[in-house]
Design a protein around this motif. Structure first.
Motif: not given
Length: 425
Positions: A184-189, A196-201, A203-211, A276-283
């Motif tokens: 999870x820490x690796x995903x956060x980094x 900037x255009x994916x900041x909203x997404x 923030x949503x991921x960070x909220x899920x990670x915190x949960x 992880x799959x969503x992360x690859x798509x965003x990249x």
């Protein structure tokens, strides 16, 4: 609570962020007699390195943070941590600083960062005489009690086996949770490096990670509390049958909770895979956007170059226009000058009074242009500089003069225009 002059380093770290398996407490009694010093024996594990500000405290069972210690002692650093004999350590607590009640307590090893690295089984401070109670009963009752004790011993052994299995499962779950926290820490980094255009997404991921972290912390806390509860059950096996039945029922409930936790951990693993799959798509989206941005930049540069070229041409056209305008003005001025000169020349044109010359050639309106020339001799023809017709000076070249004279005989071009042009030359 009893404190020494220098307080130990503590923190508000909760139980689920501690690591209780790095320091192991040995030979912990079920109870200690009040009024005497007690010695705490402990062992360092292979990967743990003690530090100068580490300490061992006595905590009442149910504590939440390391600030809730009753008393503590500083840990003596071993001379050689790699030696097996130095890994076995001990510290002595004086009777004056020990608790006076009969509540359950436990030893806890706390490092200089305020994080718990090991905890003992619970124990009590009570007189030894409480164990030596004389009971008078019948022989049949004694046999019944012995039979019941055998059953309790058997159940105790089963509980110990179950406890060992639960501790092993707890250790495995802690290792898995630690690995997931690192992931999870690796995903956060990685998420911090997105555009900037994916900041909203993000923030949503960070909220899920915190949960997820909070959920993992709750799971770890429940596991540790369950381990403490099992230790308490072992310390209370000598109590009444009704209390024993409650402990057995509680152990079954904890087993069901462990199964539930295993299922939740499987769901967490699936959720992490999807993330992880969503992360690859965003990249991939970010890479596409960068390519589009590069193309747009190139087009913009081309348009700027074209705009610069058009500006340059416009400037040149303006310069040419100014030059043409000045040339036009100059030509207009010359035209005005020619008109004025023409008017001036026209004012000089008067009819000749020589009737004899007019009678010789009626085609000449203003007389014979050679009338002035015939009076001179032929050798001086090149030195004539005036037109006898209009009395204007002409160049000395013979050809130009002859052309001028010939124009007087031409009916298509008025003579005074030719004279005006030659006078300007």
């Amino acid at each position: 609570m009893e404190k020494t002059i220098e307080d130990p380093p503590t923190s508000a770290v909760l139980l689920d962020r501690c690591h209780f398996s790095q320091v192991i407490f040995n030979s912990v009694e079920k109870f200690y007699v009040p009024g005497g010093d007690i010695t705490c024996y402990y062992t360092f594990t292979q990967h743990f390195i003690p530090r100068r500000k580490d300490w061992i405290g006595i905590f009442r069972v149910g504590w939440k943070t390391t600030r809730e210690y009753y008393t503590f002692m500083w840990v003596a650093l071993p001379s050689d941590i790699n030696n097996e004999s130095t890994k076995q350590q001990e510290v002595q607590f004086k009777a004056y600083y020990l608790p006076k009640d009969d509540e359950y307590y436990q030893f806890c090893y706390v490092d200089q960062d305020g994080v718990v690295r090991g905890a003992s089984i619970p124990f009590q401070f009570r007189p030894e005489s409480e164990e030596d109670i004389l009971v008078v009963t019948t022989k049949g009752k004694v046999e019944e009690i012995e039979q019941h004790n055998k059953e309790l011993c058997k159940e105790n052994q089963e509980l110990k086996d179950s406890c060992a299995s639960l501790q092993k499962q707890n250790s495995d779950l802690q290792a898995e949770l630690q690995q997931k926290q690192e992931e999870l820490e690796t995903l956060q980094s990685i998420n911090k490096k997105l555009e900037q255009k994916v900041k909203e997404q993000k923030a949503c991921w960070e909220t899920e990670l915190l949960q997820l972290k909070e959920h993992n912390q709750k799971v770890s806390s429940e596991n540790e509390k369950m381990g403490i509860r099992v230790d308490q059950l072992q310390a209370q096996l000598s109590t009444q049958e009704k209390e024993m039945e409650k402990l057995v029922q509680g152990d079954q409930d904890k087993a069901e909770q462990l199964e539930h936790l295993k299922k939740e951990n499987g769901q967490l693993f699936l959720s992490l895979t999807e993330q992880r799959e969503q992360q690859k798509k965003l990249q991939q989206i970010v890479e596409d956007m960068k390519q589009k941005e590069t193309t747009t930049t190139k087009k913009q540069q081309e348009l700027m170059d074209e705009n610069f070229e058009l500006s340059r041409r416009l400037s040149e056209n303006k310069i040419i226009c100014d030059v043409l305008q000045r040339e036009k003005e100059r030509m207009e001025k010359e035209n005005d000058h020619l008109k004025r000169e023409n008017s001036r020349l026209l004012s000089y044109m008067v009819p000749t009074s020589d009737q004899g010359c007019a009678g010789q050639n009626p085609g000449l309106v203003y007389g014979n242009p050679y009338s002035g020339i015939q009076e001179s001799s032929a050798p001086n023809l090149l030195s004539i500089k005036k037109c006898s017709y209009l009395q204007i000076r002409l160049p000395r070249e013979k050809q130009i003069f002859e052309d001028h004279v010939f124009c007087h005989f031409s009916l298509s071009i008025p003579a005074f225009w030719i004279c005006a042009v030659h006078s300007l030359e």
